[in-house]
Scaffold this motif. Structure first.
Motif, PDB file in Angstrom:
ATOM      1  N   GLU A  77      28.021  31.345   4.918  1.00 48.75           N
ATOM      2  CA  GLU A  77      28.172  32.101   4.002  1.00 48.75           C
ATOM      3  C   GLU A  77      26.879  33.076   5.100  1.00 48.75           C
ATOM      4  O   GLU A  77      27.124  34.537   4.945  1.00 48.75           O
ATOM      5  CB  GLU A  77      28.287  32.177   2.799  1.00 48.75           C
ATOM      6  N   THR A  78      25.704  32.485   4.737  1.00 53.04           N
ATOM      7  CA  THR A  78      24.176  32.884   5.678  1.00 53.04           C
ATOM      8  C   THR A  78      24.839  33.447   7.117  1.00 53.04           C
ATOM      9  O   THR A  78      24.376  34.552   7.555  1.00 53.04           O
ATOM     10  CB  THR A  78      23.152  31.632   5.735  1.00 53.04           C
ATOM     11  N   ILE A 115      31.488  31.518  18.816  1.00 52.88           N
ATOM     12  CA  ILE A 115      31.471  32.352  17.381  1.00 52.88           C
ATOM     13  C   ILE A 115      31.713  33.389  18.518  1.00 52.88           C
ATOM     14  O   ILE A 115      30.437  33.597  19.683  1.00 52.88           O
ATOM     15  CB  ILE A 115      30.526  31.939  16.858  1.00 52.88           C
ATOM     16  N   PRO A 116      31.939  34.809  18.271  1.00 51.07           N
ATOM     17  CA  PRO A 116      31.807  35.509  19.289  1.00 51.07           C
ATOM     18  C   PRO A 116      30.443  36.412  19.242  1.00 51.07           C
ATOM     19  O   PRO A 116      29.629  36.657  18.537  1.00 51.07           O
ATOM     20  CB  PRO A 116      32.991  37.169  17.983  1.00 51.07           C
ATOM     21  N   VAL A 186      30.122  25.775  15.433  1.00 51.08           N
ATOM     22  CA  VAL A 186      31.476  25.767  15.489  1.00 51.08           C
ATOM     23  C   VAL A 186      33.016  25.378  14.803  1.00 51.08           C
ATOM     24  O   VAL A 186      33.079  26.697  13.838  1.00 51.08           O
ATOM     25  CB  VAL A 186      31.807  26.279  16.956  1.00 51.08           C
ATOM     26  N   GLN A 187      31.936  24.362  13.970  1.00 48.07           N
ATOM     27  CA  GLN A 187      33.672  23.370  13.029  1.00 48.07           C
ATOM     28  C   GLN A 187      33.183  24.675  12.018  1.00 48.07           C
ATOM     29  O   GLN A 187      34.263  24.769  11.354  1.00 48.07           O
ATOM     30  CB  GLN A 187      33.417  22.894  13.186  1.00 48.07           C
ATOM     31  N   ALA A 192      36.493  28.502   8.106  1.00 50.42           N
ATOM     32  CA  ALA A 192      36.769  29.971   7.126  1.00 50.42           C
ATOM     33  C   ALA A 192      36.935  30.870   7.324  1.00 50.42           C
ATOM     34  O   ALA A 192      36.995  31.312   6.694  1.00 50.42           O
ATOM     35  CB  ALA A 192      33.975  30.445   6.877  1.00 50.42           C
ATOM     36  N   GLY A 193      37.504  30.558   8.190  1.00 48.60           N
ATOM     37  CA  GLY A 193      38.443  31.767   8.461  1.00 48.60           C
ATOM     38  C   GLY A 193      38.220  32.324   9.381  1.00 48.60           C
ATOM     39  O   GLY A 193      38.576  34.338   9.695  1.00 48.60           O
ATOM     40  N   ASN A 194      36.800  31.734  10.477  1.00 42.97           N
ATOM     41  CA  ASN A 194      36.659  33.138  11.094  1.00 42.97           C
ATOM     42  C   ASN A 194      36.796  32.858  12.451  1.00 42.97           C
ATOM     43  O   ASN A 194      37.292  31.955  12.851  1.00 42.97           O
ATOM     44  CB  ASN A 194      34.850  32.389  11.039  1.00 42.97           C
ATOM     45  N   ASP A 195      37.228  34.171  13.345  1.00 43.08           N
ATOM     46  CA  ASP A 195      37.652  34.438  14.716  1.00 43.08           C
ATOM     47  C   ASP A 195      36.788  34.043  15.416  1.00 43.08           C
ATOM     48  O   ASP A 195      35.563  33.798  15.199  1.00 43.08           O
ATOM     49  CB  ASP A 195      38.297  35.589  15.650  1.00 43.08           C
TER      50      ASP A 195
END
Length: 207
Positions: A77-78, A115-116, A186-187, A192-195
């Motif tokens: 979340e952070t 992570i983008p 990354v996992q 958490a549903g992030n791209d």
């Protein structure tokens, strides 16, 4: 229903505490950005993983500490919030080894789903770095922060990987004042549903 007597009312909280303790859940604070889940994953057979005095130099894929002296351990979340604020994200996962191929064979490295927007500084999380590789890491951090050591950094790789711990500690020792360590990497981000986005590493100094 019959209400428990005084003796039983004293026993019930103790039993509840025992269940939590056996289950490995500790309902207490865990420092900036910490969580009960992090405390669980940072334990082996119920024993917390301590921070080493120096860098980790072996068995890099193993449970990691829930703390980072001089830095801040963060949850997903952070990490999402910091990413949204434009904080620099640094991936330090090692590059996959090149296969042994016949001379003249063309081989293209597989991109990493990352992570983008992250800067991928490969092979910089080992416990011992050559001077060239340490310079590669520090130059990358300087680029990511505009050479401002007060600007925040998020350092990560994969879950249960000491590479990101080592790199975060190295950044702290280099004088960076706002180092955030994201041990779920990354996992945790993907769960958490992030791209994720395909990423390629910054060229190493020996390339």
């Amino acid at each position: 229903m019959t209400r428990p007597g005084p003796a039983m009312r004293r026993i019930i909280p103790a039993l509840a505490w025992l269940v939590l303790a056996v289950g490995g859940v500790v309902l207490s604070g865990h420092g900036p950005g910490g969580s009960a889940a992090q405390a669980q994953t940072a334990a082996v057979d119920g024993v917390a993983v301590p921070e080493p005095e120096d860098y980790r130099t072996e068995a890099y894929r193993a449970p990691v500490p829930a703390t980072l002296v001089g830095g801040t351990v963060i949850d997903t979340e952070t990490a999402e919030r910091l990413h949204g604020e434009g904080v620099a994200f640094i991936d330090v996962l090692p590059r996959p080894p090149r296969p042994d191929l016949p001379a003249g064979t063309l081989w293209r490295e597989r991109p990493r789903n990352d992570i983008p927007g992250s800067l991928w500084l490969v092979d910089t999380g080992y416990g011992a770095l050559t001077p060239a590789m340490e310079a590669y890491l520090l130059d990358g951090l300087a680029t990511a922060t505009g050479r401002d050591k007060t600007r925040p950094l998020v350092i990560y790789c994969d879950r249960d990987c000491w590479m990101s711990y080592n790199a975060a500690k190295r950044a702290i020792r280099a004088g960076y004042e706002a180092v955030y360590w994201y041990p779920d990497g990354v996992q945790g981000w993907a769960e958490a549903g992030n791209d994720l986005a395909a990423n390629q590493p910054e060229p190493r100094p020996d390339e």
